[in-house]
Design a protein around this motif. Sequence first.
Motif, PDB file in Angstrom:
ATOM      1  N   ALA A   1      -0.245   5.161   2.760  1.00 47.18           N
ATOM      2  CA  ALA A   1       0.661   5.531   1.492  1.00 47.18           C
ATOM      3  C   ALA A   1       0.246   6.838   0.712  1.00 47.18           C
ATOM      4  O   ALA A   1       1.115   7.582   0.062  1.00 47.18           O
ATOM      5  N   MET A   2      -1.188   7.036   0.528  1.00 42.58           N
ATOM      6  CA  MET A   2      -1.676   8.200  -0.104  1.00 42.58           C
ATOM      7  C   MET A   2      -1.243   8.284  -1.462  1.00 42.58           C
ATOM      8  O   MET A   2      -0.489   9.513  -1.934  1.00 42.58           O
ATOM      9  N   CYS A   3      -1.117   7.154  -2.268  1.00 43.95           N
ATOM     10  CA  CYS A   3      -0.751   7.280  -3.544  1.00 43.95           C
ATOM     11  C   CYS A   3      -1.604   8.269  -4.416  1.00 43.95           C
ATOM     12  O   CYS A   3      -2.785   8.435  -4.346  1.00 43.95           O
TER      13      CYS A   3
ATOM     14  N   CYS B   1      -5.339   8.635  -3.237  1.00 46.82           N
ATOM     15  CA  CYS B   1      -6.188   7.258  -2.869  1.00 46.82           C
ATOM     16  C   CYS B   1      -6.155   7.429  -1.288  1.00 46.82           C
ATOM     17  O   CYS B   1      -5.013   7.903  -0.487  1.00 46.82           O
TER      18      CYS B   1
ATOM     19  N   LEU C   1      -6.966   4.949   0.810  1.00 43.51           N
ATOM     20  CA  LEU C   1      -7.331   3.721   1.452  1.00 43.51           C
ATOM     21  C   LEU C   1      -6.434   3.065   2.241  1.00 43.51           C
ATOM     22  O   LEU C   1      -6.709   2.247   3.102  1.00 43.51           O
ATOM     23  N   CYS C   2      -5.022   3.926   2.264  1.00 43.30           N
ATOM     24  CA  CYS C   2      -4.143   3.498   3.280  1.00 43.30           C
ATOM     25  C   CYS C   2      -2.986   4.633   3.618  1.00 43.30           C
ATOM     26  O   CYS C   2      -3.320   5.623   2.742  1.00 43.30           O
TER      27      CYS C   2
ATOM     28  N   LYS D   1      -6.005  -1.963  -4.737  1.00 45.31           N
ATOM     29  CA  LYS D   1      -7.094  -1.270  -4.182  1.00 45.31           C
ATOM     30  C   LYS D   1      -7.617   0.091  -4.933  1.00 45.31           C
ATOM     31  O   LYS D   1      -8.750   0.322  -4.720  1.00 45.31           O
ATOM     32  N   ALA D   2      -6.558   0.761  -5.038  1.00 42.15           N
ATOM     33  CA  ALA D   2      -7.031   2.059  -5.983  1.00 42.15           C
ATOM     34  C   ALA D   2      -8.065   1.888  -6.973  1.00 42.15           C
ATOM     35  O   ALA D   2      -8.832   2.614  -7.335  1.00 42.15           O
TER      36      ALA D   2
ATOM     37  N   ILE E   1       0.155   2.566  -8.190  1.00 40.15           N
ATOM     38  CA  ILE E   1      -1.073   2.314  -7.310  1.00 40.15           C
ATOM     39  C   ILE E   1      -0.961   0.765  -6.953  1.00 40.15           C
ATOM     40  O   ILE E   1      -0.544  -0.077  -7.841  1.00 40.15           O
ATOM     41  N   CYS E   2      -1.714   0.195  -5.995  1.00 40.49           N
ATOM     42  CA  CYS E   2      -2.259  -1.035  -5.928  1.00 40.49           C
ATOM     43  C   CYS E   2      -3.289  -1.522  -6.365  1.00 40.49           C
ATOM     44  O   CYS E   2      -4.248  -0.526  -6.696  1.00 40.49           O
TER      45      CYS E   2
HETATM   46  S1  SF4 Z   1      -3.223   2.811  -4.156  1.00 44.59           S
HETATM   47 FE1  SF4 Z   1      -2.837   1.014  -2.604  1.00 44.59          FE
HETATM   48  S2  SF4 Z   1      -0.810   1.726  -1.595  1.00 44.59           S
HETATM   49 FE2  SF4 Z   1      -1.359   3.408  -2.640  1.00 44.59          FE
HETATM   50  S3  SF4 Z   1      -2.883   4.540  -1.109  1.00 44.59           S
HETATM   51 FE3  SF4 Z   1      -3.947   3.248  -2.225  1.00 44.59          FE
HETATM   52  S4  SF4 Z   1      -4.412   1.297  -1.187  1.00 44.59           S
HETATM   53 FE4  SF4 Z   1      -2.567   2.556  -0.395  1.00 44.59          FE
END
Ligand code: SF4
Length: 94
Positions: free
Chosen positions: A14-16, A9, A11-12, A46-47, A43-44
């Motif tokens: 953390a790169m999950c 991911c 989007l932030c 957003k993913a 994951i949050c």
């Molecule tokens: S799943 Fe959420 S916390 Fe993890 S990288 Fe994506 S946005 Fe960030």
Amino acid sequence: MKHLHYHTCNLCEAMCGIEIEHCGDDIQAIRGDKADPFSRGHICPKAVALQDLHNDPDRLRHPVKRTADGWVPISWDEALEETAQRLHAIQQEH
Ligand code: SF4
């Protein structure tokens, strides 16, 4: 036929790790990748919404260039060449 695609991911910071279940271009599920050494399946929300970004009809799917007549599509080679030329010009100027 279903396939699994493993990615990160973006989007932030953390790169999950994510596991994307898809059938061709049709995304059927996005889950946390339990084998990812850092996120370990977390994951949050957003993913999960990455699917909405992927399918957004307004998403850019190719490079575009701003001209006097508006935005026009250009090739990746043109985009990279122009970016390199302009970056070089800025470096020379400053
Ligand atoms: S799943 Fe959420 S916390 Fe993890 S990288 Fe994506 S946005 Fe960030």
